[in-house]
Design an enzyme around this catalytic site. Structure first.
Site, PDB file in Angstrom:
ATOM      1  N   TYR A  69      21.914   1.791  11.623  1.00 20.60           N
ATOM      2  CA  TYR A  69      21.137   0.950  10.718  1.00 20.60           C
ATOM      3  C   TYR A  69      21.779  -0.420  10.533  1.00 20.60           C
ATOM      4  O   TYR A  69      21.381  -1.392  11.181  1.00 20.60           O
ATOM      5  CB  TYR A  69      20.933   1.648   9.361  1.00 20.60           C
ATOM      6  CG  TYR A  69      19.778   1.036   8.605  1.00 20.60           C
ATOM      7  CD1 TYR A  69      18.488   1.546   8.733  1.00 20.60           C
ATOM      8  CD2 TYR A  69      19.951  -0.094   7.803  1.00 20.60           C
ATOM      9  CE1 TYR A  69      17.417   0.962   8.077  1.00 20.60           C
ATOM     10  CE2 TYR A  69      18.889  -0.687   7.143  1.00 20.60           C
ATOM     11  CZ  TYR A  69      17.618  -0.159   7.277  1.00 20.60           C
ATOM     12  OH  TYR A  69      16.565  -0.752   6.638  1.00 20.60           O
ATOM     13  N   SER A 107       0.794  -1.227   0.000  1.00 24.76           N
ATOM     14  CA  SER A 107       0.000   0.000   0.000  1.00 24.76           C
ATOM     15  C   SER A 107       0.826   1.277   0.000  1.00 24.76           C
ATOM     16  O   SER A 107       0.302   2.354  -0.295  1.00 24.76           O
ATOM     17  CB  SER A 107      -0.944   0.014   1.211  1.00 24.76           C
ATOM     18  OG  SER A 107      -0.191  -0.082   2.415  1.00 24.76           O
ATOM     19  N   ASP A 109      -3.864  -7.817   9.977  1.00 22.14           N
ATOM     20  CA  ASP A 109      -2.538  -8.092  10.527  1.00 22.14           C
ATOM     21  C   ASP A 109      -1.882  -9.203   9.708  1.00 22.14           C
ATOM     22  O   ASP A 109      -2.243 -10.371   9.833  1.00 22.14           O
ATOM     23  CB  ASP A 109      -2.682  -8.508  11.991  1.00 22.14           C
ATOM     24  CG  ASP A 109      -1.352  -8.883  12.625  1.00 22.14           C
ATOM     25  OD1 ASP A 109      -0.295  -8.696  11.972  1.00 22.14           O
ATOM     26  OD2 ASP A 109      -1.366  -9.372  13.771  1.00 22.14           O
ATOM     27  N   LEU A 157       6.841  -5.833   4.186  1.00 25.52           N
ATOM     28  CA  LEU A 157       6.200  -5.417   5.436  1.00 25.52           C
ATOM     29  C   LEU A 157       7.172  -4.651   6.325  1.00 25.52           C
ATOM     30  O   LEU A 157       8.331  -5.032   6.468  1.00 25.52           O
ATOM     31  CB  LEU A 157       5.687  -6.638   6.211  1.00 25.52           C
ATOM     32  CG  LEU A 157       4.565  -7.444   5.561  1.00 25.52           C
ATOM     33  CD1 LEU A 157       4.233  -8.654   6.421  1.00 25.52           C
ATOM     34  CD2 LEU A 157       3.326  -6.582   5.364  1.00 25.52           C
ATOM     35  N   ALA A 158       6.682  -3.561   6.905  1.00 23.24           N
ATOM     36  CA  ALA A 158       7.445  -2.813   7.910  1.00 23.24           C
ATOM     37  C   ALA A 158       6.474  -2.494   9.038  1.00 23.24           C
ATOM     38  O   ALA A 158       5.435  -1.876   8.812  1.00 23.24           O
ATOM     39  CB  ALA A 158       8.017  -1.529   7.316  1.00 23.24           C
ATOM     40  N   GLU A 177      -4.252  -1.209   7.513  1.00 24.16           N
ATOM     41  CA  GLU A 177      -4.592   0.189   7.277  1.00 24.16           C
ATOM     42  C   GLU A 177      -5.741   0.640   8.179  1.00 24.16           C
ATOM     43  O   GLU A 177      -6.575  -0.164   8.586  1.00 24.16           O
ATOM     44  CB  GLU A 177      -4.991   0.408   5.808  1.00 24.16           C
ATOM     45  CG  GLU A 177      -3.974  -0.056   4.787  1.00 24.16           C
ATOM     46  CD  GLU A 177      -2.658   0.685   4.852  1.00 24.16           C
ATOM     47  OE1 GLU A 177      -2.619   1.787   5.437  1.00 24.16           O
ATOM     48  OE2 GLU A 177      -1.659   0.160   4.317  1.00 24.16           O
TER      49      GLU A 177
END
Length: 403
Positions: free
Chosen positions: A246, A61, A122, A150-151, A86
């Site tokens: 990171y 998305s 989920d 996915l994040a 969302e």
């Protein structure tokens, strides 16, 4: 209601439905302009390539996931399913940009004759996996490509019920470096305290390869992966200046786990002649990257340097190049020594990085940013939330429930 920008600590709290639709439309138009005939050798026409026609995007998305869906539909003419978490709009509250993006994309995809459906839930849960399986069976039969993008700040393990939270922290000692906020070009010093307790392990549980592996195991079990199916997950390495927070930090450890998972999945996919890869992508503005200390300063300098050399890319250009030049070119898939696909190759060129380092050394705490494109970074951040488009009247009353 009048929908205005509301930003708290580099996090946008609102999204504009018309702006998000424009954001999606611009990316679709770019892909369509290159898919049939392209006069840019860096982005060859895709019409003669054998591209996947049935695509599942986990996290499709926003960011690279959304771009993967756009390229799949409008370069490969593929049918797509998206799974993402969302927030829907209400009469007085906007939806997440991902919800608006999805509505806009699916409207345009269906106009073009493509199947396009989403499951909002989920993605880490067994229930969502099962619902996705049923949708694949009814809509596509099987899938040829799975994109894992996915994040998330947290994940509940479906086996134990325990919830883990990811953190973006260095390991062992605090990390201090120059940084900027998106809306202020004055350089400052940002300090991030190191991970404590189980935070490293917890971050790996959320952002590592475990859930990716669970998804592929499940899809194999349900016989939903077509012969020769490919599965791709996205990662980032970046420059040495960001390593402590990171690549050598908590998120980096999770990415290492994700990358190790690719080799394991390729073995599992051998039964259907499939393969798994991690694609290392360029530093770009996403809802997640904008809040990482130090990264906005690096991106501002990088953007300026790459734009000066006509090498700057947005998410969709990156994914188009991943599809046409790396994954489905008809040639052997190029990888580095670790088996990763490198779409950050332009970013990490020696001449690019040496110039970024030179300009980094020019920055002084308390002084305005020099030789960088913070405005470009901020503009991209605005646009991924639907703001900053000249053709949209942001003073107009808009129903946030518009789709």
């Amino acid at each position: 209601m009048k929908i205005t920008k509301k930003v708290l600590r580099n996090v946008s709290l609102t999204a504009h439905p018309q702006g998000c639709a424009q954001y999606v439309s611009n990316q679709i138009e770019w892909v369509q302009a290159h898919a049939q005939v392209s006069d840019d050798s860096r982005y060859p026409a895709s019409k003669n390539l054998v591209l996947p026609k049935r695509v599942l995007i986990l996290g499709g998305s926003t960011g690279y996931g959304l771009s993967s869906r756009i390229v799949s539909a409008f370069a490969a003419q593929a049918d797509t399913i998206n799974v993402s978490f969302e927030r829907e709009p209400s009469e007085t509250r906007t939806a997440t940009p991902g919800w608006y993006n999805t509505m806009a994309f699916e409207r345009e995809a269906r106009k073009a004759g493509h199947k396009a459906e989403s499951i909002f839930g989920d993605a880490f849960s067994d229930e969502t996996k099962q619902a996705t399986a049923e949708l694949i069976k009814s809509l596509l039969g099987q899938v040829d490509l799975v994109i894992y993008s996915l994040a998330s700040p947290l994940r509940t393990d479906p086996k134990t019920g325990l919830t883990y939270r990811s953190v973006l922290k260095p390991i062992g000692k605090p990390f201090s470096a120059l940084s900027v906020d998106l809306d202020c070009d004055v350089v400052k010093t940002a300090t991030i305290e190191p991970a404590q307790g189980t935070q490293v392990e917890d971050t790996i549980k959320v952002m590592g390869g475990e859930d990716w592996s669970l998804w592929i195991d499940f899809l194999l079990q349900e016989k939903l992966l077509a012969e020769g199916a490919m599965v791709i997950s996205y990662s980032y390495i970046g420059p040495k200046v960001t390593y402590p927070v990171y690549r050598e930090g908590t998120i980096g450890k999770a990415k290492e786990d994700l990358e190790k998972t690719a080799a394991q999945l390729t073995k599992k996919l051998a039964s259907i002649k499939g393969r798994a890869f991690v694609s290392v992508n360029k530093a770009l503005v996403t809802r997640a990257s904008a809040v990482i200390p130090v990264v906005p300063l690096y991106m501002a300098i990088l953007y300026q340097v790459m734009k000066e050399r006509d090498l700057h890319e947005h998410c969709t250009q990156q994914i188009y190049r991943l599809f046409t030049e790396k994954l489905f070119s008809g040639k052997a898939i190029p990888t580095d020594d670790e088996g990763r696909i490198r779409v950050d190759d332009w970013e990490m060129q020696d001449d690019i990085q040496s110039e970024v380092e030179r300009r980094w050394d020019l920055q002084k705490e308390g002084e305005p940013l020099q030789g960088a494109d913070l405005e470009g970074v901020y503009s991209e951040y605005e646009q991924i939330h639907g703001f900053g488009f000249d053709n949209i009247d942001y003073d107009e009353d808009v129903d946030p429930r518009i789709i």
